[in-house]
Design an enzyme around this catalytic site. Structure first.
Site, short mmCIF file in Angstrom:
data_model
loop_
_atom_site.label_atom_id
_atom_site.label_comp_id
_atom_site.label_asym_id
_atom_site.label_seq_id
_atom_site.Cartn_x
_atom_site.Cartn_y
_atom_site.Cartn_z
N ASP A 1 11.01 43.35 22.89
CA ASP A 1 10.57 44.40 21.97
C ASP A 1 10.21 45.67 22.74
OD1 ASP A 1 8.23 43.44 23.06
OD2 ASP A 1 7.22 43.06 21.16
N SER A 2 10.41 45.65 24.07
CA SER A 2 10.40 46.89 24.86
C SER A 2 11.48 47.82 24.32
CB SER A 2 10.63 46.59 26.35
OG SER A 2 11.75 45.75 26.52
N ASP B 1 12.68 38.65 21.23
CA ASP B 1 11.24 38.78 21.04
C ASP B 1 10.89 38.76 19.56
OD1 ASP B 1 9.53 38.84 23.20
OD2 ASP B 1 9.95 40.94 23.68
N LYS C 1 10.82 34.55 21.82
CA LYS C 1 9.65 34.68 22.69
C LYS C 1 8.51 35.25 21.87
CE LYS C 1 9.29 37.98 26.08
NZ LYS C 1 8.16 38.79 25.57
N GLU D 1 4.07 36.25 22.10
CA GLU D 1 2.95 36.52 23.00
C GLU D 1 1.73 35.70 22.59
OE1 GLU D 1 2.26 40.76 23.15
OE2 GLU D 1 4.33 41.18 23.77
N GLU E 1 2.99 38.37 32.86
CA GLU E 1 3.13 39.82 33.06
C GLU E 1 1.84 40.43 33.62
OE1 GLU E 1 4.84 41.97 29.77
OE2 GLU E 1 4.42 43.91 30.70
O1 KIV Z 1 9.76 43.27 25.75
C1 KIV Z 1 9.99 43.04 26.94
O2 KIV Z 1 10.84 43.67 27.59
C2 KIV Z 1 9.22 41.98 27.59
C3 KIV Z 1 9.31 41.87 29.07
C4 KIV Z 1 8.49 42.93 29.70
C5 KIV Z 1 8.93 40.53 29.54
O3 KIV Z 1 8.55 41.26 26.93
#
Ligand code: KIV
Length: 285
Positions: free
Chosen positions: A45-46, A84, A114, A116, A183
């Site tokens: 989600d970056s 994510d 993924k 958090e 992280e």
């Molecule tokens: O969203 C993302 O790119 C991430 C990485 C920094 C692990 O979660």
């Protein structure tokens, strides 16, 4: 060609082989990452910061994630694709969380999701895994909680915070997560977690002792040469500069009439009748 299985990562850990995960958000970059031998691609989600121009991951939606996950899946044949779960797609209500995780697999084509968090999301992780949805955990500086942390601060620095992170990692492993991202935590803590878990750890800003590493594509390619200077990111190229120079050269050639040339133009099969030329001239005018 079938995709790698998530169990491959555990094999890497058992053999002591390091592996590189990389983020990607579109067809072309995912294709290049796979061609470069990356076994696992994260549609992070970056996306919100590096592609969509938000100042955090918080505004990213399920629709954004599905759209970009599909593109990454289309660009790859072999890589494990992890998507994510965006902010508030799993925190509010477990039934919604299940449906949203399912959407990332069914509609997005992801191999795994993924999310958090530690012990508090472990029951959800367990439910997902029992329903056949592979889950990667994410601990430490979890970007969706950046407002709660009060900025991008190193996590797990005190003995109590380190013990909590280790307990969270264990809870995720017990719940059935197949790997966990660590992280921005002290390297010594990441090493301890890596040694105590049977599942692989994947570090970003977590030192050299994790089983795998992950980088954000735009950071390692140097796309943003004027911002996003992260201590944990290594720049392997300066594509921001290269791309800007290429675009500037194109603009200058168009303005100076040196592009396009005959090389980039097409010829008609026969001379055009004068009447056609005349009609075109009138239409253009
Ligand atoms: O969203 C993302 O790119 C991430 C990485 C920094 C692990 O979660």
């Amino acid at each position: 060609m079938s995709r790698l299985s998530i169990h491959k990562l555990k094999e890497y850990k058992c053999r002591g082989e390091r592996f590189a995960m990389l983020t990607a958000y579109d067809f072309g970059m995912a294709r290049l990452a796979e061609q470069a031998g990356i076994p696992i691609i994260l549609v992070g989600d970056s996306l919100g910061s590096v592609v969509l121009g938000y100042d955090s991951t918080v505004p990213v939606t399920m629709e954004d994630m599905i759209h970009h996950t599909r593109a990454v899946v289309r660009g790859t044949q072999k890589a494990i694709v992890v998507a994510d779960m965006p902010f508030m797609s799993y925190q509010a209500n477990p039934d919604d969380a299940m449906r949203n995780a399912g959407r990332l697999l069914q509609e997005g084509g992801a191999t795994a999701v993924k999310l958090e968090g530690g012990s508090h999301v472990a029951p959800l992780v367990q439910r997902m895994v029992e329903c056949g949805i592979p889950v990667m955990g994410h601990l430490g500086l979890t970007p969706q909680s950046v407002n709660q942390f009060g900025g991008h601060r190193v996590q797990g620095k005190t003995p109590a915070a380190a013990a909590k992170l280790l307990a969270d990692a264990r809870a995720l492993e017990e719940a059935g997560a197949f790997a966990v991202v660590l992280e921005t935590i002290p390297a010594v803590l990441a090493k301890m977690v890596t040694e105590r878990l049977a599942i692989p750890t994947i570090g970003i800003g977590a030192g050299p002792d994790c089983d795998g590493q992950v980088q954000v594509l735009h950071d390692m390619l140097g796309i943003y040469d004027d911002c996003r200077q992260m201590k944990h990111a290594k720049r392997y190229a300066n594509l921001g500069e290269t791309i800007r120079d290429a675009i500037r050269e194109y603009r200058m050639e168009v303005e100076g009439r040196s592009f396009p040339t005959e090389e980039h133009s097409f010829v008609a099969e026969a001379p055009l009748p004068d009447s056609t030329r005349a009609r075109e001239a009138v239409a253009v005018a």
